[in-house]
Write an enzyme that holds these catalytic residues in place. Structure first.
Site, mmCIF file in Angstrom:
data_model
loop_
_atom_site.group_PDB
_atom_site.id
_atom_site.type_symbol
_atom_site.label_atom_id
_atom_site.label_comp_id
_atom_site.label_asym_id
_atom_site.label_seq_id
_atom_site.Cartn_x
_atom_site.Cartn_y
_atom_site.Cartn_z
ATOM 1 C CG HIS A 240 44.283 39.842 34.104
ATOM 2 N ND1 HIS A 240 45.398 38.839 34.259
ATOM 3 C CD2 HIS A 240 44.201 40.177 35.507
ATOM 4 C CE1 HIS A 240 45.508 38.605 35.661
ATOM 5 N NE2 HIS A 240 44.741 39.278 36.296
ATOM 6 C CD GLU B 197 46.453 38.756 29.076
ATOM 7 O OE1 GLU B 197 46.122 39.647 29.843
ATOM 8 O OE2 GLU B 197 47.505 37.960 29.463
ATOM 9 C CB CYS C 277 48.466 34.900 34.382
ATOM 10 S SG CYS C 277 46.484 35.291 34.396
ATOM 11 C CB CYS D 270 44.908 35.436 30.387
ATOM 12 S SG CYS D 270 44.491 36.765 31.819
#
Length: 179
Positions: free
Chosen positions: A69, A71, A99, A102
């Site tokens: 992701h 992040e 989420c 993360c």
């Protein structure tokens, strides 16, 4: 984005600065890179002392990595650059509400602050489905600000998914003639 009747998410009304908008603009540029790569357009930047330390965009498809992701990509790059798995004093700007995966990484990194743009009513844990950062039982507490350039981020996400739906509905190309 939440509908008009939904209560505001925690952090959505928190004050933010012109610098927050500028750094979120950089995160939006990262999100555009994700879109061009065929990934969900989410971008992130890590900032320390007013300087960008690292940036990242969504890459789980291209990297064959469910943890890639935006992040996580940005956190890994920042930790590598700073030579420390802890990132005290750092802020992370991301175009979509983080989420659980993360957010957990952000807490373990000991970020001072997380700033996000658009809420995520399906997987966001800064108040959309739960507020992980508000759990007092956790040993590290990170400040959260939401809604910075939310319209721009949400527009980008809607455009990406509209484009994907339109591509799925397009008629298949005809078969070339047999020689």
């Amino acid at each position: 984005m939440p509908d008009d009747e939904s209560p505001p998410l925690p952090g959505m009304d928190a004050p933010h600065t012109a610098a927050d908008e500028a750094f979120m603009g950089l995160a939006l540029q990262e999100a555009r890179k994700a879109w061009l790569a065929g990934e969900v357009p989410v971008g992130a930047v890590v900032v320390k002392d007013g300087e960008v330390v690292a940036a990242g965009f969504n890459q789980p498809i291209g990297r064959h990595d469910p943890t890639a992701h935006a992040e996580i990509v940005a956190l890994r790059a920042a930790a590598d650059k700073l030579g420390n798995y802890r990132l005290p004093g750092c802020e992370l700007y991301v175009t979509l509400e983080p989420c659980a995966m993360c957010s957990g990484a952000m807490m373990h990194a000991r970020l001072a602050r997380v700033v996000y743009a658009a809420p995520d009513p399906k997987t966001g844990v800064c108040g959309s489905i739960l507020d992980l950062f508000a759990l007092e039982q956790l040993n590290h507490h990170t400040a959260v600000v939401g809604g910075v350039l939310a319209d721009e981020a949400a527009t980008m996400l809607r455009g990406f998914f509209a484009e994907r739906r339109a591509a799925r509905k397009a008629p298949p190309l005809p078969e070339p003639p047999q020689a």
